[in-house]
Design a protein around this motif. Structure first.
Motif, PDB file in Angstrom:
ATOM      1  N   GLY A 129       0.810  -1.218   0.000  1.00 25.69           N
ATOM      2  CA  GLY A 129       0.000   0.000   0.000  1.00 25.69           C
ATOM      3  C   GLY A 129       0.844   1.269   0.000  1.00 25.69           C
ATOM      4  N   SER A 130       1.908   1.283   0.808  1.00 27.59           N
ATOM      5  CA  SER A 130       2.751   2.482   0.871  1.00 27.59           C
ATOM      6  C   SER A 130       3.531   2.689  -0.417  1.00 27.59           C
ATOM      7  N   VAL A 131       4.034   1.583  -1.006  1.00 32.38           N
ATOM      8  CA  VAL A 131       4.748   1.713  -2.279  1.00 32.38           C
ATOM      9  C   VAL A 131       3.792   2.180  -3.377  1.00 32.38           C
ATOM     10  N   GLY A 132       2.582   1.587  -3.409  1.00 34.59           N
ATOM     11  CA  GLY A 132       1.600   2.018  -4.400  1.00 34.59           C
ATOM     12  C   GLY A 132       1.211   3.480  -4.218  1.00 34.59           C
ATOM     13  N   MET A 133       1.000   3.896  -2.975  1.00 33.38           N
ATOM     14  CA  MET A 133       0.663   5.287  -2.716  1.00 33.38           C
ATOM     15  C   MET A 133       1.816   6.203  -3.117  1.00 33.38           C
ATOM     16  N   GLY A 134       3.052   5.774  -2.837  1.00 32.39           N
ATOM     17  CA  GLY A 134       4.201   6.585  -3.227  1.00 32.39           C
ATOM     18  C   GLY A 134       4.295   6.765  -4.728  1.00 32.39           C
ATOM     19  N   VAL A 135       4.059   5.690  -5.494  1.00 29.32           N
ATOM     20  CA  VAL A 135       4.117   5.778  -6.954  1.00 29.32           C
ATOM     21  C   VAL A 135       3.037   6.728  -7.478  1.00 29.32           C
ATOM     22  N   VAL A 136       1.824   6.607  -6.916  1.00 31.79           N
ATOM     23  CA  VAL A 136       0.731   7.496  -7.341  1.00 31.79           C
ATOM     24  C   VAL A 136       1.081   8.949  -7.051  1.00 31.79           C
ATOM     25  N   PHE A 154       5.579  15.541   0.646  1.00 35.00           N
ATOM     26  CA  PHE A 154       5.536  15.140   2.045  1.00 35.00           C
ATOM     27  C   PHE A 154       4.836  13.785   2.171  1.00 35.00           C
ATOM     28  N   GLY A 155       3.784  13.571   1.357  1.00 35.70           N
ATOM     29  CA  GLY A 155       3.131  12.263   1.349  1.00 35.70           C
ATOM     30  C   GLY A 155       4.047  11.174   0.834  1.00 35.70           C
ATOM     31  N   ILE A 156       4.887  11.508  -0.176  1.00 34.91           N
ATOM     32  CA  ILE A 156       5.853  10.530  -0.690  1.00 34.91           C
ATOM     33  C   ILE A 156       6.854  10.152   0.394  1.00 34.91           C
ATOM     34  N   GLY A 157       7.342  11.159   1.130  1.00 34.56           N
ATOM     35  CA  GLY A 157       8.278  10.880   2.217  1.00 34.56           C
ATOM     36  C   GLY A 157       7.660  10.005   3.284  1.00 34.56           C
ATOM     37  N   THR A 158       6.394  10.279   3.630  1.00 37.50           N
ATOM     38  CA  THR A 158       5.701   9.460   4.624  1.00 37.50           C
ATOM     39  C   THR A 158       5.515   8.030   4.116  1.00 37.50           C
ATOM     40  N   SER A 159       5.179   7.883   2.832  1.00 38.69           N
ATOM     41  CA  SER A 159       5.020   6.546   2.252  1.00 38.69           C
ATOM     42  C   SER A 159       6.336   5.774   2.307  1.00 38.69           C
ATOM     43  N   LEU A 160       7.439   6.460   2.014  1.00 36.02           N
ATOM     44  CA  LEU A 160       8.753   5.817   2.091  1.00 36.02           C
ATOM     45  C   LEU A 160       9.064   5.379   3.517  1.00 36.02           C
ATOM     46  N   LEU A 161       8.709   6.189   4.491  1.00 35.77           N
ATOM     47  CA  LEU A 161       8.947   5.832   5.892  1.00 35.77           C
ATOM     48  C   LEU A 161       8.157   4.583   6.271  1.00 35.77           C
ATOM     49  N   VAL A 162       6.885   4.543   5.891  1.00 40.26           N
ATOM     50  CA  VAL A 162       6.050   3.372   6.207  1.00 40.26           C
ATOM     51  C   VAL A 162       6.572   2.138   5.477  1.00 40.26           C
ATOM     52  N   ALA A 163       6.989   2.306   4.217  1.00 35.70           N
ATOM     53  CA  ALA A 163       7.532   1.172   3.467  1.00 35.70           C
ATOM     54  C   ALA A 163       8.801   0.640   4.120  1.00 35.70           C
ATOM     55  N   ILE A 516      17.258   6.129  12.449  1.00 36.61           N
ATOM     56  CA  ILE A 516      17.756   7.441  12.022  1.00 36.61           C
ATOM     57  C   ILE A 516      17.834   7.513  10.502  1.00 36.61           C
ATOM     58  N   LEU A 517      18.342   6.464   9.865  1.00 37.49           N
ATOM     59  CA  LEU A 517      18.463   6.473   8.403  1.00 37.49           C
ATOM     60  C   LEU A 517      17.097   6.530   7.738  1.00 37.49           C
ATOM     61  N   LEU A 518      16.150   5.708   8.201  1.00 34.90           N
ATOM     62  CA  LEU A 518      14.814   5.709   7.590  1.00 34.90           C
ATOM     63  C   LEU A 518      14.131   7.068   7.771  1.00 34.90           C
ATOM     64  N   GLY A 519      14.188   7.618   8.980  1.00 35.38           N
ATOM     65  CA  GLY A 519      13.538   8.906   9.229  1.00 35.38           C
ATOM     66  C   GLY A 519      14.180  10.042   8.462  1.00 35.38           C
ATOM     67  N   THR A 520      15.528  10.050   8.383  1.00 33.08           N
ATOM     68  CA  THR A 520      16.232  11.156   7.730  1.00 33.08           C
ATOM     69  C   THR A 520      16.029  11.132   6.222  1.00 33.08           C
ATOM     70  N   ILE A 521      16.203   9.964   5.604  1.00 29.25           N
ATOM     71  CA  ILE A 521      16.050   9.869   4.145  1.00 29.25           C
ATOM     72  C   ILE A 521      14.627  10.224   3.728  1.00 29.25           C
ATOM     73  N   SER A 522      13.638   9.737   4.469  1.00 32.39           N
ATOM     74  CA  SER A 522      12.247  10.048   4.136  1.00 32.39           C
ATOM     75  C   SER A 522      11.960  11.530   4.296  1.00 32.39           C
ATOM     76  N   ALA A 523      12.511  12.158   5.349  1.00 29.32           N
ATOM     77  CA  ALA A 523      12.269  13.579   5.575  1.00 29.32           C
ATOM     78  C   ALA A 523      12.924  14.433   4.498  1.00 29.32           C
TER      79      ALA A 523
END
Length: 577
Positions: A129-136, A154-163, A516-523
């Motif tokens: 779901g997060s990858v699909g939402m990120g692509v959309v 910002f939604g893409i970053g959040t989707s990446l964090l959840v993924a 830290i890596l997941l949060g920073t890259i997504s942000a």
């Protein structure tokens, strides 16, 4: 609840039903959570009071008012109490749902591990779901353009964090077979990574706590503006003008004319100094300030009449246009129909103060008493025009003919002349109330307000990090205590207490670095539009220091668990095993 799992197993074994045991725990938790929520509400009011105190002292220059008072609404406190208690009771219900899948023999043995397929299935659903939402969202961002897709990114970053968290959850729930084939530090790190899967739920929670805190702190910190624009460029927020001026009494003479300067009383040396300076005058209709420095809701915005020379000159950077144009300023002269006037506004002022958007109308009354509609055909990005709306001088004279003369000026002068030019103008035009200000100061004044709001958000993020770190410390200490038998067995096989401490510390640092890596890259991905549109640079040094502080705080929590390990007698745990 998990620390009392043997008690739950005993109660179930002697005939209590699961719902009866659950009810007992919920009543106990209700008492504790209501007490804790009341203490939290007191802390919340105190925290809000500290923010108000900061706005009255440290941040007063940005807000421009010292009469702010704390306002506490009873309904908000009741909602906070209900939501807090509901969250606590809901978490207990989730724990009981997890324990209900385990047999009573496992509960009596104190086991809380649940490698059910349901969690794996949920992680897969979240990943897809997060990858699909990120692509959309990426496609939406590409179609809408970077300038208007800050929320999309910002939604893409959040989707990446959840993924990222979903992938880590799947890795934790997979089977880790085979031997550790490395020695020394590398072998300890490999064991630490594998040991994080021993209690997948807590490891995932630890990474989520750190990753979410880093996401908020880095996203807010990266949006902080530090000025530093090259204001001599026409695409800057100052449009290439280094000075601006306002006059209380309108000037009817052209300051670019030497004869006009003579008639206004300028001495020859001052006139010679101003020969290389060019003035762009604007007609002005006084009104409410629509910038972020106005604490009140504006009723009738101020309006500037843009002269033909500025329309031909162009410049400034636009965040949005109602339609593409080679010279965006020419849109101000388009015919939109009777009583509809094309207008520009600063994007921040239009969005946050006027609560309008591109293409919408702002209703004003002209000198004849008729309503006119200022249609927003262009939005300027972080400009010096945050206090007023802009229309063409022709439309200005048509609807406000009694406003003769010019009250606002943009001054094109070189950097070496700024102080001299400002002094000459203010000295000779003092009787007109002529006030000159550097455009850099104007922009910094607006940025100071924006950065003040970001500072309050960062304090909230810091508080969240503090609470998350406390929770992380509790999780790590519990993990260490519950693994006493495992650590005692490793000690019996020859592992020294120092190596066991290094193993526990490495495992915790693995979760910290991952979060830290997941949060920073997504942000950083989430703030990409801000960096591209504003042309500002991410404050790498301050963000790096912040992440170092996050890592140090988490390592401190890990050190506490290592200290607990060093004080526990492992031999007794081995005998019990």
């Amino acid at each position: 609840v998990e620390t009392r799992v043997r008690e739950i197993g005993v109660l179930l074994s002697i005939g209590y039903r699961l719902r009866q045991v659950r009810r007992r725990f919920l009543l106990e938790a209700l008492l504790l959570s209501v007490l804790g929520a009341f203490l939290g509400l007191l802390g919340a009011v105190g925290y809000a009071w500290l923010l108000i105190a900061g706005l009255q002292s440290l941040w007063m220059a940005a807000i421009g008012a010292s009469f702010l008072n704390l306002y506490v609404e009873g309904v908000s406190l009741v909602i906070g109490l209900i939501v807090s208690v509901a969250a606590i009771l809901g978490s207990i219900l989730l724990v009981f749902r997890s324990l209900s899948r385990l047999p009573e023999t496992s509960l009596l043995a104190g086991s809380t591990s649940d490698r059910s397929r349901g969690r794996v299935r949920l992680a897969r659903i979240l990943l897809v779901g997060s990858v699909g939402m990120g692509v959309v969202l990426i496609l939406v961002g590409l179609l809408s353009g970077v300038e208007s897709s800050a929320g999309v990114f910002f939604g893409i970053g959040t989707s990446l964090l959840v993924a990222g968290f979903s992938l880590f959850s799947l890795w934790l729930h997979r089977e880790h077979s085979g031997l550790v084939n490395s020695g020394g530090v590398l072998g300890s790190l490999q064991m630490a990574a594998r040991n994080s899967a021993r209690n997948a739920g807590r490891s995932l929670l630890s990474a989520i706590l750190v990753g979410s805190a880093c996401f908020v702190i880095v996203a807010v910190g990266a949006n902080r503006s530090h000025g530093g624009q090259d204001l001599e460029k026409r695409t800057s927020g100052a449009g290439g003008f280094l000075l601006q001026a306002r006059s209380d009494v309108p000037l009817v003479r052209d300051l670019n004319d030497a004869d006009a300067l003579f008639d206004l009383g300028f001495p020859d040396p001052d006139s010679e100094q101003l020969a290389a300076v060019h003035f762009t005058p604007f007609r002005a209709l006084p009104g409410d300030d629509v910038s972020c420095r106005n604490l009140y809701q504006p009723g009738s915005p101020g309006v500037l009449g843009v002269p033909r020379q500025q329309i031909d000159r162009g410049g400034f950077r636009f965040q949005g246009l109602i339609k593409e144009a080679d010279n965006p300023w020419a849109l101000l002269e388009e015919d939109l129909g009777p009583e509809v006037i094309p207008a520009f506004g600063d994007a921040n002022s239009v969005m946050w103060i006027l609560h309008k958007s591109l293409g919408e109308d702002i209703v004003l009354t002209n000198e004849d008493g008729r309503e006119i509609r200022l249609r927003l055909v262009g939005l300027l990005a972080r400009s010096i025009f945050q206090s007023e709306l802009l229309i063409s001088e022709a439309n200005f004279q048509k609807h406000f003919p009694s406003r003769s003369g010019y009250s606002f000026f943009l001054i094109d002068a070189s950097g070496e002349q700024l102080d001299q030019v400002g002094g000459i103008l203010e000295d000779n035009l003092e009787r007109f109330g002529f006030d000159v200000m550097a455009t850099s100061q104007v922009l910094e004044g607006y940025l100071s307000v924006e950065n003040t709001y970001l500072s309050t958000f960062q304090t909230l993020g810091g508080l969240g990090l503090l609470l998350g770190t406390l929770g992380l410390a509790i999780i790590l200490i519990r993990n260490t205590i519950e693994r006493s038998a495992e650590l005692a067995t490793l000690s019996a096989f020859g592992f020294s207490r120092r190596k066991l401490s290094l193993l526990v510390l490495s495992e915790n640092c693995f979760l910290l670095i991952l979060g830290i890596l997941l949060g920073t890259i997504s942000a950083l991905l989430a703030v990409t539009p801000h960096v591209l549109v504003s042309g500002s640079e991410i404050p790498w040094v301050s963000l790096f220091l912040t992440l170092i502080a996050v890592f140090a705080t988490g390592t401190g929590a890990s050190a506490i668990s290592v200290h607990v390990l060093s004080k526990r007698p492992l031999l007794a745990a081995l005998r019990q095993e």
